[in-house]
Design an enzyme around this catalytic site. Structure first.
Site, PDB file in Angstrom:
ATOM      1  N   ASN A 109       0.881  -1.183   0.000  1.00  8.81           N
ATOM      2  CA  ASN A 109       0.000   0.000   0.000  1.00  8.81           C
ATOM      3  C   ASN A 109       0.910   1.222   0.000  1.00  8.81           C
ATOM      4  OD1 ASN A 109      -1.385   2.218   1.743  1.00  8.81           O
ATOM      5  ND2 ASN A 109      -3.076   0.895   1.188  1.00  8.81           N
ATOM      6  N   ASN A 137      -3.092   4.416  -1.636  1.00 11.53           N
ATOM      7  CA  ASN A 137      -3.924   5.117  -0.656  1.00 11.53           C
ATOM      8  C   ASN A 137      -3.971   6.581  -1.076  1.00 11.53           C
ATOM      9  OD1 ASN A 137      -5.057   6.381   1.513  1.00 11.53           O
ATOM     10  ND2 ASN A 137      -3.469   5.805   2.995  1.00 11.53           N
ATOM     11  N   CYS A 140      -4.675  10.691   1.405  1.00  7.71           N
ATOM     12  CA  CYS A 140      -3.753  11.612   2.091  1.00  7.71           C
ATOM     13  C   CYS A 140      -3.942  13.032   1.593  1.00  7.71           C
ATOM     14  CB  CYS A 140      -2.310  11.271   1.824  1.00  7.71           C
ATOM     15  SG  CYS A 140      -1.993   9.587   1.686  1.00  7.71           S
ATOM     16  N   GLY A 254     -15.402  -3.036   7.900  1.00 10.24           N
ATOM     17  CA  GLY A 254     -16.175  -3.721   8.931  1.00 10.24           C
ATOM     18  C   GLY A 254     -16.402  -5.192   8.678  1.00 10.24           C
ATOM     19  N   GLY A 275      -9.945  -5.954   7.961  1.00  9.15           N
ATOM     20  CA  GLY A 275      -9.113  -4.946   8.617  1.00  9.15           C
ATOM     21  C   GLY A 275      -9.162  -5.019  10.128  1.00  9.15           C
TER      22      GLY A 275
HETATM   23  C1  LIG Z   1      -4.847   1.162  12.689  1.00 14.14           C
HETATM   24  C2  LIG Z   1      -5.197   1.302  11.231  1.00 14.14           C
HETATM   25  C3  LIG Z   1      -4.213   1.680  10.318  1.00 14.14           C
HETATM   26  C4  LIG Z   1      -4.531   1.830   8.960  1.00 14.14           C
HETATM   27  N1  LIG Z   1      -3.537   2.184   8.077  1.00 14.14           N
HETATM   28  C5  LIG Z   1      -3.838   2.287   6.747  1.00 14.14           C
HETATM   29  C6  LIG Z   1      -2.809   2.606   5.801  1.00 14.14           C
HETATM   30  O1  LIG Z   1      -1.618   2.753   6.137  1.00 14.14           O
HETATM   31  N2  LIG Z   1      -3.165   2.738   4.479  1.00 14.14           N
HETATM   32  C7  LIG Z   1      -4.478   2.549   4.060  1.00 14.14           C
HETATM   33  O2  LIG Z   1      -4.756   2.667   2.860  1.00 14.14           O
HETATM   34  N3  LIG Z   1      -5.453   2.210   4.950  1.00 14.14           N
HETATM   35  C8  LIG Z   1      -5.167   2.090   6.255  1.00 14.14           C
HETATM   36  N4  LIG Z   1      -6.152   1.735   7.145  1.00 14.14           N
HETATM   37  C9  LIG Z   1      -7.540   1.520   6.650  1.00 14.14           C
HETATM   38  C10 LIG Z   1      -7.880   0.042   6.494  1.00 14.14           C
HETATM   39  O3  LIG Z   1      -7.022  -0.591   5.560  1.00 14.14           O
HETATM   40  C11 LIG Z   1      -9.357  -0.132   6.042  1.00 14.14           C
HETATM   41  O4  LIG Z   1      -9.544   0.483   4.795  1.00 14.14           O
HETATM   42  C12 LIG Z   1     -10.341   0.445   7.042  1.00 14.14           C
HETATM   43  O5  LIG Z   1      -9.908   0.249   8.369  1.00 14.14           O
HETATM   44  C13 LIG Z   1     -11.750  -0.121   6.882  1.00 14.14           C
HETATM   45  O6  LIG Z   1     -11.745  -1.525   7.050  1.00 14.14           O
HETATM   46  P1  LIG Z   1     -12.075  -2.243   8.486  1.00 14.14           P
HETATM   47  O7  LIG Z   1     -13.353  -1.621   8.989  1.00 14.14           O
HETATM   48  O8  LIG Z   1     -12.208  -3.696   8.159  1.00 14.14           O
HETATM   49  O9  LIG Z   1     -10.931  -1.951   9.378  1.00 14.14           O
HETATM   50  C14 LIG Z   1      -5.868   1.587   8.508  1.00 14.14           C
HETATM   51  C15 LIG Z   1      -6.846   1.189   9.436  1.00 14.14           C
HETATM   52  C16 LIG Z   1      -6.531   1.039  10.766  1.00 14.14           C
HETATM   53  C17 LIG Z   1      -7.626   0.606  11.726  1.00 14.14           C
END
Ligand SMILES: Cc1cc2nc3c(=O)[nH]c(=O)nc-3n(C[C@H](O)[C@H](O)[C@H](O)COP(=O)(O)O)c2cc1C
Length: 314
Positions: A109, A137, A140, A254, A275
């Protein structure tokens, strides 16, 4: 014992191709929730995963935000980690050689604060062996354009996609943000700019306040909301985006159970990412893979892809 994947086994039904990349199954771990993948190797068999999206990588290492960086909320969590990472060069030198020993797809990523920074990170990663695709990503802030997120505007989302596509020799999956008015417009712009696939959603911007100190509970004031609380928003975004484009869509947001994953697939996702669930159940992705195989068997599906986007509207 894992059954051998021949044309008669449910595991075969899970094989998925996205942007010319072959996945053993359509279940990946989401960026930022499994480090660089290796951190999870002590807890689960990485060979079972369809793929691993790494923690966001930038051209140079980053220390991230000051604490507090994580707050628990109803049905989810807020994070403002601030994109802390070891940098693309250290990933290529130290982590990738270990990660590529596993039979899974490796998807770094990538992020930057200018288009040039994205390109710089990609150029460093291009030196690494074992990468199957990139996930961009684009949530940003774009410092060259007043700090507005690349993901919030079709033209900036398209510009970064176009530039990265020119620099990358692997397929590019563009990760969309839910914090927009019209997700279909962003999806179309990114597709026209050459994206090979979309993944969505990134976190939803949120905030929590301590009622005694009256201060924000995150040092950064706002953060990204993730976990089951955002699932209906994510399903809606996948539904709308997948109907707006012809490229494959990977659903995120989620997902904790096989039922969640199936809902995303029926909404239009060709694959899913797990995630926040990894934090409290590191085997969630494996359970989902097994559950999808069971579902295919029970519903006589030769391929899980037959289910993609089959939501009935009447
Ligand atoms: C602690 C944490 C760090 C994350 N870091 C990144 C990241 O570095 N790059 C990115 O594209 N998404 C990042 N995400 C987003 C997740 O990849 C995901 O898109 C988002 O949490 C929704 O999915 P989930 O509800 O299953 O966690 C992060 C999420 C969490 C919780």
């Amino acid at each position: 014992m894992i059954p051998r994947a021949d044309s008669k086994t449910p595991q075969f039904a899970l094989r998925t191709e996205i942007a010319s990349v072959r996945f053993n199954n359509p279940v990946l771990t989401a960026s930022g929730t499994c480090g660089y993948g290796l951190d999870m190797a002590e807890l689960i068999d990485l060979n079972r995963l369809g793929g691993i999206c790494t923690k966001g990588l930038s051209a140079r290492p980053m220390r991230g935000n000051a604490p507090s960086r994580i707050v628990e909320t109803h049905g989810g969590m807020l994070n403002a980690i601030g994109l802390q990472n070891i940098g693309a060069r250290a990933f290529v030198a130290e982590r990738l050689p270990l990660l590529r020993r596993y039979d899974t797809r490796i998807i770094p990523n990538v992020f930057g604060y200018t288009v040039e920074e994205y390109i710089e990170a990609i150029e460093i990663l291009e030196d690494g062996d074992g990468i199957h695709a990139y996930e961009l990503n684009i949530s940003c802030p774009n410092v060259s354009a007043g700090g507005e997120s690349f993901a919030n505007d079709p033209s900036t989302a398209a510009a970064v996609t176009r530039a990265v596509k020119r620099a990358a020799r692997h397929p590019v999956i563009v990760k969309l943000s839910p914090n927009v008015t019209d997700i279909a417009a962003i999806a179309r712009a990114v597709e026209e700019a050459g994206a090979d696939a979309l993944s969505l959603i990134n976190t939803a911007v949120g905030m929590a306040i301590d009622i005694e100190t009256r201060k924000p509970r995150l040092a950064n004031a706002t953060g990204g909301l993730s976990g089951p609380a955002i699932k209906p928003i994510a399903v809606r975004c996948v539904f709308q985006a997948s109907r707006a484009v012809h490229i494959p869509v990977i659903g995120i947001g989620g997902i904790a159970t096989v039922e969640d994953a199936l809902e995303f697939i029926i909404a239009g996702a060709s694959a899913v990412q797990v995630g926040t669930a990894n934090f409290y159940d590191p085997s969630a992705a494996i359970k989902i893979i097994d559950g999808l195989a069971d579902y295919c068997r029970q519903h006589d599906l030769e391929s899980i892809s037959a289910l993609v986007g089959t939501v009935r509207m009447e």
